[in-house]
Design a protein around this motif. Structure first.
Motif, mmCIF file in Angstrom:
data_model
loop_
_atom_site.group_PDB
_atom_site.id
_atom_site.type_symbol
_atom_site.label_atom_id
_atom_site.label_comp_id
_atom_site.label_asym_id
_atom_site.label_seq_id
_atom_site.Cartn_x
_atom_site.Cartn_y
_atom_site.Cartn_z
ATOM 1 N N UNK B 14 0.836 -1.209 0.000
ATOM 2 C CA UNK B 14 0.000 0.000 0.000
ATOM 3 C C UNK B 14 0.870 1.257 0.000
ATOM 4 N N UNK B 15 1.917 1.245 0.788
ATOM 5 C CA UNK B 15 2.806 2.414 0.814
ATOM 6 C C UNK B 15 3.429 2.634 -0.566
ATOM 7 N N UNK B 16 3.822 1.536 -1.219
ATOM 8 C CA UNK B 16 4.448 1.646 -2.542
ATOM 9 C C UNK B 16 3.463 2.189 -3.576
ATOM 10 N N UNK B 17 2.212 1.751 -3.495
ATOM 11 C CA UNK B 17 1.200 2.218 -4.450
ATOM 12 C C UNK B 17 0.926 3.713 -4.250
ATOM 13 N N UNK B 18 0.755 4.111 -2.981
ATOM 14 C CA UNK B 18 0.442 5.520 -2.694
ATOM 15 C C UNK B 18 1.637 6.409 -3.001
ATOM 16 N N UNK B 19 2.845 5.852 -2.878
ATOM 17 C CA UNK B 19 4.048 6.655 -3.149
ATOM 18 C C UNK B 19 4.079 7.125 -4.598
ATOM 19 N N UNK B 20 3.493 6.353 -5.479
ATOM 20 C CA UNK B 20 3.506 6.726 -6.899
ATOM 21 C C UNK B 20 2.714 7.999 -7.143
ATOM 22 N N UNK B 21 1.588 8.084 -6.408
ATOM 23 C CA UNK B 21 0.672 9.198 -6.675
ATOM 24 C C UNK B 21 -0.437 9.166 -5.612
ATOM 25 N N UNK B 22 -0.827 10.313 -5.023
ATOM 26 C CA UNK B 22 -1.950 10.316 -4.071
ATOM 27 C C UNK B 22 -3.192 9.736 -4.741
#
Lengths: 269, 107
Positions: B14-22
């Motif tokens: 989840x952190x990796x996914x959100x890191x790409x873009x809010x």
């Protein structure tokens, strides 16, 4: 799609009833969940699903409301009682309370029948029954004003039929009172619905339907055979069981009709 | 995919996914499914408790977004979340390298 049956709104209502989190978080969880479900449904409609199918699929992908609620509670470190067990206890408690209360009503009806047709109609022993001297002495001592053993036995059993049923009725009212208090004071605790919506009316209709059938057959069979002694005991129970059966069968029938309509909407869009 | 195995690494994913873009919950879950080729297919409703937990741990921040017809909560990585992601990513890569080395030696 029938505007009156919004499956997503119904799901959100269920989730609200099951959530046990800090109240300040509840609204956010519901808004996020509804937004997710509606967006999923919209995407599915774009892919060709009907609105009803889209809502049903979106809910299936989101997960059962009790599972989602338990996951939120677990994240806050709150323990939830197993929802199925809780729902089962409350549902069976309701059925038990209604059953005991119905027995109490049948006792009152038996007392009325006894007044109208005589105690023998409620609790008289069949003519072929005989009494040992010891049993007769016990019955005469218990019912000192009786003219003979048969009359003493009838009075003795009449007191049991009416008295025990009255005690069951009081117990039923206490259970129902407790059930109502739990429902009103702990709506979240008691609002959990895991069992199928028709569980209580289905079980209630089945139990009281069988009871009504057996008791009425026994009572009317005795009367038809000219053996009125004790027939009222069965008839009073059968009549009350029939009434309770109807009270469960009517909402069950309505529920089945409602589900049939919803299934047709999902199948046909 | 073993769901229990996935849960142990859900925070990192989840952190990796959100890191790409809010993103809001639906988009995060959609990206998780898409990026994993459908391998990570959890019940969608169980992702939100994890997002809330990461926010309480101050690894994510969130705010309401409007203007789309509905209110929606958008998540983004906090500074602490960025650091946690870097640490967990390194830990995972070391772990995966070790596992692969052992498995590779047996093939």
């Amino acid at each position: 799609m029938n505007d009156e049956r919004d499956l997503i709104a119904e799901y959100i209502d269920k989730l609200l009833g099951m959530l046990r989190v800090d109240p300040r978080r509840t609204r956010r969880i519901l808004v996020e969940s509804e937004d997710h479900l509606r967006e999923t449904a919209e995407r599915l409609i774009e892919q060709g699903a009907t609105p009803a199918q889209a809502q049903a699929t979106a809910i299936e992908q989101f997960g059962r409301p009790d599972v989602v609620a338990r996951r939120f509670a677990a994240e806050e470190g709150r323990l939830l009682p197993p929802p199925l067990l809780l729902d089962l206890v409350l549902s069976l408690g309701l059925l038990f309370g209604i059953g005991m209360a119905a027995i109490g009503v049948s006792g009152a009806l038996a007392a009325g029948m006894g007044t109208a047709f005589g105690q023998s109609f409620i609790s008289g022993d069949p003519p072929e029954v005989t009494y040992t001297p010891a049993r007769c002495a016990y019955l005469m001592a218990d019912q000192p004003g009786s003219r003979d053993c048969e009359a003493a036995a009838t009075a003795h059993h009449y007191g049991e039929v009416v008295g025990y049923r009255a005690v069951a009725g009081v117990l039923g009212l206490l259970v129902l009172g407790g059930w109502l208090v739990i429902r009103q004071r702990y709506p979240r605790f008691s609002g959990v619905r895991i069992l199928p919506e028709g569980f209580v009316p289905t079980v209630g209709a089945a139990l009281f339907g069988v009871a009504a059938l057996l008791l009425l057959l026994q009572g009317t069979g005795s009367v038809a055979a000219g053996r009125n002694e004790g027939a009222g005991g069965y008839l009073s129970g059968g009549i009350v069981s029939l009434g309770v059966f109807a009270a469960f069968a009517v909402p069950l029938f309505r529920l089945l009709v409602s589900h049939r309509k919803t299934s047709a909407e999902i199948d046909e869009g | 995919m073993n769901q229990e195995l996935l849960k142990g690494h859900l925070d990192l994913l989840l952190l990796a996914i959100v890191a790409e873009q809010p993103a809001h919950g639906y988009a995060i879950i959609a990206r998780l499914r898409e990026r994993s080729g459908g391998t990570f297919d959890l019940a969608e409703g169980t992702i939100y408790p994890a997002l809330h937990r990461l926010e309480r741990a101050q690894l994510l921040e969130s705010s309401w977004a409007t203007g789309i017809g509905r209110s929606r909560r958008v998540y983004e990585l906090s500074n602490a979340g960025r650091e946690a992601l870097a640490t967990r990513r390194n830990t995972w890569q070391s772990f995966a390298t070790g596992i692969q080395a052992v498995l590779g030696a047996n093939t």
